[in-house]
Design a protein around this motif. Structure first.
Motif, PDB file in Angstrom:
ATOM      1  N   GLU A   4       0.842  -1.202   0.000  1.00 17.94           N
ATOM      2  CA  GLU A   4       0.000   0.000   0.000  1.00 17.94           C
ATOM      3  C   GLU A   4       0.876   1.250   0.000  1.00 17.94           C
ATOM      4  O   GLU A   4       1.780   1.388   0.828  1.00 17.94           O
ATOM      5  N   LEU A   5       0.590   2.161  -0.913  1.00 16.87           N
ATOM      6  CA  LEU A   5       1.313   3.427  -0.995  1.00 16.87           C
ATOM      7  C   LEU A   5       0.854   4.330   0.138  1.00 16.87           C
ATOM      8  O   LEU A   5      -0.254   4.873   0.101  1.00 16.87           O
ATOM      9  N   THR A   6       1.672   4.514   1.145  1.00 12.31           N
ATOM     10  CA  THR A   6       1.280   5.308   2.306  1.00 12.31           C
ATOM     11  C   THR A   6       1.857   6.716   2.284  1.00 12.31           C
ATOM     12  O   THR A   6       1.442   7.554   3.084  1.00 12.31           O
ATOM     13  N   ALA A   7       2.800   6.988   1.371  1.00 13.44           N
ATOM     14  CA  ALA A   7       3.352   8.336   1.262  1.00 13.44           C
ATOM     15  C   ALA A   7       4.016   8.509  -0.095  1.00 13.44           C
ATOM     16  O   ALA A   7       4.624   7.577  -0.626  1.00 13.44           O
ATOM     17  N   TYR A   8       3.853   9.701  -0.653  1.00 12.99           N
ATOM     18  CA  TYR A   8       4.593  10.104  -1.846  1.00 12.99           C
ATOM     19  C   TYR A   8       4.899  11.588  -1.695  1.00 12.99           C
ATOM     20  O   TYR A   8       3.984  12.420  -1.709  1.00 12.99           O
TER      21      TYR A   8
ATOM     22  N   GLN B 185      -3.169  10.487   4.495  1.00 12.50           N
ATOM     23  CA  GLN B 185      -2.531   9.743   5.573  1.00 12.50           C
ATOM     24  C   GLN B 185      -3.535   8.921   6.372  1.00 12.50           C
ATOM     25  O   GLN B 185      -4.596   9.402   6.762  1.00 12.50           O
ATOM     26  N   LYS B 186      -3.182   7.663   6.592  1.00 11.30           N
ATOM     27  CA  LYS B 186      -4.036   6.770   7.370  1.00 11.30           C
ATOM     28  C   LYS B 186      -4.254   7.364   8.761  1.00 11.30           C
ATOM     29  O   LYS B 186      -3.320   7.840   9.392  1.00 11.30           O
ATOM     30  N   GLY B 187      -5.503   7.351   9.204  1.00 15.08           N
ATOM     31  CA  GLY B 187      -5.839   7.951  10.481  1.00 15.08           C
ATOM     32  C   GLY B 187      -6.452   9.332  10.342  1.00 15.08           C
ATOM     33  O   GLY B 187      -7.100   9.818  11.266  1.00 15.08           O
ATOM     34  N   SER B 188      -6.254   9.969   9.181  1.00 14.41           N
ATOM     35  CA  SER B 188      -6.884  11.257   8.924  1.00 14.41           C
ATOM     36  C   SER B 188      -8.346  11.035   8.538  1.00 14.41           C
ATOM     37  O   SER B 188      -8.711   9.966   8.048  1.00 14.41           O
ATOM     38  N   PRO B 189      -9.215  12.053   8.726  1.00 16.25           N
ATOM     39  CA  PRO B 189     -10.630  11.884   8.378  1.00 16.25           C
ATOM     40  C   PRO B 189     -10.816  11.538   6.904  1.00 16.25           C
ATOM     41  O   PRO B 189     -10.066  11.989   6.049  1.00 16.25           O
ATOM     42  N   GLY B 190     -11.820  10.727   6.621  1.00 18.24           N
ATOM     43  CA  GLY B 190     -12.189  10.451   5.232  1.00 18.24           C
ATOM     44  C   GLY B 190     -12.167   9.004   4.824  1.00 18.24           C
ATOM     45  O   GLY B 190     -13.135   8.479   4.281  1.00 18.24           O
ATOM     46  N   TRP B 191     -11.048   8.304   5.077  1.00 15.94           N
ATOM     47  CA  TRP B 191     -10.914   6.914   4.632  1.00 15.94           C
ATOM     48  C   TRP B 191      -9.805   6.263   5.436  1.00 15.94           C
ATOM     49  O   TRP B 191      -8.784   6.898   5.743  1.00 15.94           O
ATOM     50  N   ARG B 192      -9.973   4.996   5.755  1.00 18.29           N
ATOM     51  CA  ARG B 192      -8.999   4.309   6.603  1.00 18.29           C
ATOM     52  C   ARG B 192      -7.758   3.857   5.853  1.00 18.29           C
ATOM     53  O   ARG B 192      -6.777   3.450   6.461  1.00 18.29           O
ATOM     54  N   ASN B 193      -7.806   3.907   4.508  1.00 18.01           N
ATOM     55  CA  ASN B 193      -6.668   3.473   3.706  1.00 18.01           C
ATOM     56  C   ASN B 193      -6.034   4.655   2.975  1.00 18.01           C
ATOM     57  O   ASN B 193      -6.548   5.774   3.012  1.00 18.01           O
TER      58      ASN B 193
ATOM     59  N   PRO C 248      -6.397   5.218  -5.246  1.00 13.19           N
ATOM     60  CA  PRO C 248      -5.524   6.009  -4.371  1.00 13.19           C
ATOM     61  C   PRO C 248      -6.277   7.207  -3.796  1.00 13.19           C
ATOM     62  O   PRO C 248      -7.202   7.740  -4.419  1.00 13.19           O
ATOM     63  N   ALA C 249      -5.876   7.641  -2.612  1.00 17.13           N
ATOM     64  CA  ALA C 249      -6.461   8.827  -1.981  1.00 17.13           C
ATOM     65  C   ALA C 249      -5.380   9.899  -1.856  1.00 17.13           C
ATOM     66  O   ALA C 249      -4.275   9.622  -1.368  1.00 17.13           O
ATOM     67  N   PHE C 250      -5.713  11.104  -2.279  1.00 20.42           N
ATOM     68  CA  PHE C 250      -4.745  12.198  -2.276  1.00 20.42           C
ATOM     69  C   PHE C 250      -5.092  13.215  -1.191  1.00 20.42           C
ATOM     70  O   PHE C 250      -6.268  13.573  -1.001  1.00 20.42           O
ATOM     71  N   LYS C 251      -4.070  13.653  -0.507  1.00 28.35           N
ATOM     72  CA  LYS C 251      -4.232  14.648   0.547  1.00 28.35           C
ATOM     73  C   LYS C 251      -4.471  16.015  -0.067  1.00 28.35           C
ATOM     74  O   LYS C 251      -3.772  16.419  -1.002  1.00 28.35           O
ATOM     75  N   LEU C 252      -5.484  16.731   0.445  1.00 32.06           N
ATOM     76  CA  LEU C 252      -5.780  18.078  -0.029  1.00 32.06           C
ATOM     77  C   LEU C 252      -5.250  19.098   0.977  1.00 32.06           C
ATOM     78  O   LEU C 252      -5.458  18.953   2.184  1.00 32.06           O
ATOM     79  N   HIS C 253      -4.607  20.144   0.459  1.00 32.15           N
ATOM     80  CA  HIS C 253      -3.973  21.137   1.319  1.00 32.15           C
ATOM     81  C   HIS C 253      -4.671  22.492   1.281  1.00 32.15           C
ATOM     82  O   HIS C 253      -4.521  23.288   2.199  1.00 32.15           O
TER      83      HIS C 253
ATOM     84  N   MET D 278      -9.393  15.240   1.615  1.00 31.63           N
ATOM     85  CA  MET D 278      -8.826  14.196   0.766  1.00 31.63           C
ATOM     86  C   MET D 278      -9.716  13.989  -0.447  1.00 31.63           C
ATOM     87  O   MET D 278     -10.905  14.334  -0.441  1.00 31.63           O
ATOM     88  N   LEU D 279      -9.118  13.409  -1.502  1.00 30.71           N
ATOM     89  CA  LEU D 279      -9.859  13.107  -2.725  1.00 30.71           C
ATOM     90  C   LEU D 279      -9.311  11.838  -3.353  1.00 30.71           C
ATOM     91  O   LEU D 279      -8.108  11.725  -3.586  1.00 30.71           O
ATOM     92  N   CYS D 280     -10.202  10.891  -3.623  1.00 33.67           N
ATOM     93  CA  CYS D 280      -9.814   9.679  -4.334  1.00 33.67           C
ATOM     94  C   CYS D 280     -10.023   9.903  -5.833  1.00 33.67           C
ATOM     95  O   CYS D 280     -11.134  10.220  -6.266  1.00 33.67           O
ATOM     96  N   ILE D 281      -8.943   9.780  -6.590  1.00 34.37           N
ATOM     97  CA  ILE D 281      -8.967   9.904  -8.046  1.00 34.37           C
ATOM     98  C   ILE D 281      -8.658   8.514  -8.586  1.00 34.37           C
ATOM     99  O   ILE D 281      -7.520   8.067  -8.543  1.00 34.37           O
TER     100      ILE D 281
END
Length: 260
Positions: free
Chosen positions: A17-21, A31-39, A153-158, A219-222
């Motif tokens: 599982e890609l946990t960081a890029y 990031q796992k543990g952040s609101p939105g999705w567990r993965n 994949p889920a992308f972190k939104l800033h 977060m956003l899953c694309i």
């Protein structure tokens, strides 16, 4: 855990599982543990979409399969085959009709075990290159085996107002949120640009379509997909199958911070 490094880029992969890029220390992955999705990422295989309304049954040419939402691949564990400083290869192998425990049972599903009537070997490869992070998928199965494939994949939104550009159309986060759990369909598309803090380009080979999903603003899953599952009733999911040929089937996703 495998850490890949190349130039200004670094990727972390845990059990496939890609946990960081990160590029220049800017994190692109939810990031796992952040609101939105567990993965942070997963795959949808051999089917995409929900199955509860069809009694968790999916018709295949060989037999009826028991599948929960998005298939059984995600219930299996990856084995690490090899890795270098810039590349890592993982694999999952399945023998036809093997019962796989359903993690959604009993709280979110009535099916304790899932199965698929076909053998397959599913490989996932990460590689950092001059273009960015390349994620390759390789499916080996008997000829004419049915399947759908989606990468999730889920992308972190800033930023407060991120947008997606696809097929020369700008899609806002509010538009995606409004669609809800069905996911926003982007048909006949092989490239999407996420405009947030900077830009991230997601290019694909073999998928043909995307869907966009989130229920939170951080977060956003694309998701590259071979088939949009909400185009048909759940009882007709088989209409979205592709079929393997004699050679293994390959798909590719490239994450790039420098659009071409």
């Amino acid at each position: 855990m495998v850490t890949l490094k190349y130039g200004r880029a670094e990727a972390t992969v845990i059990s496939g599982e890609l946990t960081a890029y990160k590029v220049d220390d800017h994190e692109y992955i939810h990031q796992k543990g952040s609101p939105g999705w567990r993965n942070s990422d997963t795959e949808m295989f051999p089917i995409i979409g929900p199955t509860a309304d069809a009694g968790y049954q999916v018709q295949t040419p060989r037999d009826v399969a028991i599948q929960d939402q998005h298939g059984l691949l995600r219930e299996m564990k990856y084995d690490l085959v090899s890795h270098t400083a810039v590349k890592a290869l993982f694999i999952k192998r399945y023998i036809a009709n093997t019962r796989i425990a359903n993690s959604k049972y009993p709280d979110k599903s009535s099916k304790e075990m899932l199965f698929w009537p076909y053998d397959f070997a599913f490989s996932k490869r990460y590689q950092l290159t001059d273009e960015g992070l390349e994620i390759g998928f390789h499916i080996a199965a008997p000829r004419d085996s049915p399947f759908m494939l989606g990468y999730h994949p889920a992308f972190k939104l800033h930023s407060d107002n991120p947008v997606v550009v696809a097929n020369k159309k700008t899609i806002t986060l509010d538009e995606i949120l409004a669609v809800g759990s069905r996911a926003y369909q982007v048909a006949n598309c092989e490239k999407i640009i996420l405009k947030d803090v900077g830009e991230l380009q997601i290019r694909t080979e073999g998928f043909g379509h995307f869907m966009l999903w989130t229920e939170v603003p951080n977060m956003l899953c694309i998701e590259p997909i071979t088939f949009y599952p909400y185009a048909v009733p759940q009882t007709n999911l088989h209409e979205g199958f592709q079929f393997t040929k004699e050679a293994p089937v390959e798909f590719k996703v490239i994450l790039s911070t420098t659009p071409n």
